[in-house]
Design a protein around this motif. Sequence first.
Motif, PDB file in Angstrom:
ATOM      1  N   THR A   1      -7.671   7.155   0.819  1.00 50.86           N
ATOM      2  CA  THR A   1      -7.004   7.301   2.104  1.00 50.86           C
ATOM      3  C   THR A   1      -7.588   6.314   3.113  1.00 50.86           C
ATOM      4  O   THR A   1      -8.685   5.765   2.914  1.00 50.86           O
TER       5      THR A   1
ATOM      6  N   ALA B   1      -7.325   4.837  11.651  1.00 46.87           N
ATOM      7  CA  ALA B   1      -6.027   4.245  11.931  1.00 46.87           C
ATOM      8  C   ALA B   1      -6.181   2.730  11.932  1.00 46.87           C
ATOM      9  O   ALA B   1      -7.057   2.176  12.602  1.00 46.87           O
TER      10      ALA B   1
ATOM     11  N   TYR C   1      -4.216  -1.275  10.285  1.00 46.13           N
ATOM     12  CA  TYR C   1      -3.041  -2.008   9.793  1.00 46.13           C
ATOM     13  C   TYR C   1      -3.346  -2.429   8.366  1.00 46.13           C
ATOM     14  O   TYR C   1      -4.275  -3.210   8.120  1.00 46.13           O
TER      15      TYR C   1
ATOM     16  N   GLN D   1      -6.810  -2.244  14.286  1.00 46.55           N
ATOM     17  CA  GLN D   1      -5.780  -2.275  15.304  1.00 46.55           C
ATOM     18  C   GLN D   1      -6.409  -2.765  16.605  1.00 46.55           C
ATOM     19  O   GLN D   1      -7.195  -2.072  17.240  1.00 46.55           O
TER      20      GLN D   1
ATOM     21  N   GLU E   1      -6.448  -0.811  20.082  1.00 49.41           N
ATOM     22  CA  GLU E   1      -7.149   0.464  20.252  1.00 49.41           C
ATOM     23  C   GLU E   1      -8.594   0.305  19.817  1.00 49.41           C
ATOM     24  O   GLU E   1      -8.886  -0.304  18.786  1.00 49.41           O
TER      25      GLU E   1
ATOM     26  N   ARG F   1     -15.542   9.385  19.785  1.00 51.59           N
ATOM     27  CA  ARG F   1     -15.121   9.115  18.412  1.00 51.59           C
ATOM     28  C   ARG F   1     -16.181   8.308  17.669  1.00 51.59           C
ATOM     29  O   ARG F   1     -16.336   8.429  16.454  1.00 51.59           O
TER      30      ARG F   1
ATOM     31  N   ALA G   1       1.216  -0.315   9.831  1.00 54.44           N
ATOM     32  CA  ALA G   1       0.220   0.545  10.470  1.00 54.44           C
ATOM     33  C   ALA G   1       0.085   1.847   9.697  1.00 54.44           C
ATOM     34  O   ALA G   1       1.077   2.438   9.250  1.00 54.44           O
ATOM     35  N   VAL G   2      -1.137   2.298   9.527  1.00 56.25           N
ATOM     36  CA  VAL G   2      -1.415   3.559   8.834  1.00 56.25           C
ATOM     37  C   VAL G   2      -2.297   4.408   9.725  1.00 56.25           C
ATOM     38  O   VAL G   2      -3.082   3.886  10.535  1.00 56.25           O
ATOM     39  N   SER G   3      -2.158   5.711   9.593  1.00 59.73           N
ATOM     40  CA  SER G   3      -2.976   6.639  10.369  1.00 59.73           C
ATOM     41  C   SER G   3      -4.203   7.057   9.579  1.00 59.73           C
ATOM     42  O   SER G   3      -4.244   6.929   8.350  1.00 59.73           O
ATOM     43  N   ALA G   4      -5.200   7.565  10.287  1.00 63.98           N
ATOM     44  CA  ALA G   4      -6.421   8.023   9.625  1.00 63.98           C
ATOM     45  C   ALA G   4      -6.097   9.170   8.676  1.00 63.98           C
ATOM     46  O   ALA G   4      -5.398  10.119   9.034  1.00 63.98           O
TER      47      ALA G   4
ATOM     48  N   GLN H   1      -4.293   8.899   5.950  1.00 66.39           N
ATOM     49  CA  GLN H   1      -3.048   8.677   5.210  1.00 66.39           C
ATOM     50  C   GLN H   1      -3.342   8.184   3.802  1.00 66.39           C
ATOM     51  O   GLN H   1      -4.175   7.310   3.593  1.00 66.39           O
TER      52      GLN H   1
END
Length: 398
Positions: A64, A68, A70, A94, A97, A103, A223-226, A228
């Motif tokens: 995974t 988050a 790219y 990214q 951000e 975080r 783009a992918v999320s954390a 994923q």
Amino acid sequence: MKNMVQWRRRIVLALIAALVGWGLYSGFRAQPVVVDLGAAARAPMRVAIEQEGRTRVVDRYVITAPVAAYARRIALDVGDAVQTGMPVVTLEPQRAEVLDVRRRAEAEARVAGAQANIGAVEQRMKAAQAGAGLALKDLQRVRTLRAAGHVTADAEDRGVAEAERAGSELRSAQFTVATARHELEAARTALGYAAAGGPADPVVLRSPVAGNVLKIPRKSEGAVSAGQALLEIGDPRGLEVEVDVLSADAVRISPGTRVLFERWGGEGALEGVVRVIEPAGFTKVSALGVEEQRVWVIVAFTSPSAQWQRLGDGYRVEASFILWEDKDVLQIPASALFRDGSGWAAFVVEQGKAVKRRIEPGQRNGLIAQALSGIREGEQVIVHPDDRLREGASVTAR
């Protein structure tokens, strides 16, 4: 001349009377009941639960995205072989951000947790190594005793199965250690990306184990999320079978039950044993629209891997759970049995007559029934007896 005519007239009248009498007898006498017959015979018998299942990889690893990002386009295809530590996915940060202080602290905590987890899984791997070594020593002792004739072949088979199980647990523990180290690397990567705060070197995700690509949820870049899922990896040489059975059948199955796979696409039958019966059931709607409570039963192959190596992840198989079997059983068609008071009975044909016999049935598999007493080999029984049959009724085969 006159006497001869009278004698002829008497003979004709006598023949007519005999024919009339025979016709009346044939018309009023009870006609034999037409029945279907089956024979009591000795043959092998098996009681089994048959159900469809599908194969699955024992140790499946989902890679995974740690943060988050790219993702670049994945160059691998489903089925490609990968090695431990091989780069499989490349992530770019990214730039719009940046991780804030909170975080960043969370990323540092994940690194510390991953480091602690490595120590725990390494201890479990050492325990698995000790168990595997002990199983091998026990197997060597059993084989020595077997060669001397002090133990049975069944004891040797159990020793082989125990050694293979311990070896599988050791390999699984080793995979867990590799995964924990991969998670530590992923957590450190996330922390390093947070520290960059902008354009930086790409993040390379590596395969935690050697195996094959099983699934690529998303191949194109984007783009992918954390968290994923990006890739699924596993070793297809380590397969097991998952079978969903009715909960009423699951209570008749126990761990260690022998399983046959007779229609799986290859030659011959494969063998396995029940490894786990999951304690929780689930509701499934059948093809007829009926809700059924079913339970997952996990089966491990015991046949040599060379026989089932052509199977892959998610292949359909037909499993037969052997509840009971014998090579020499006196058996009759199960449809010949009917209730007689508190017991069972069947109609046996003796000299063209139906004779009711008390039968003590044993095992049954739906089509045939074991006859423990009440009938001898070679005798014929009436299958599907109806209300026309009575004790002593004349019968004839259909």
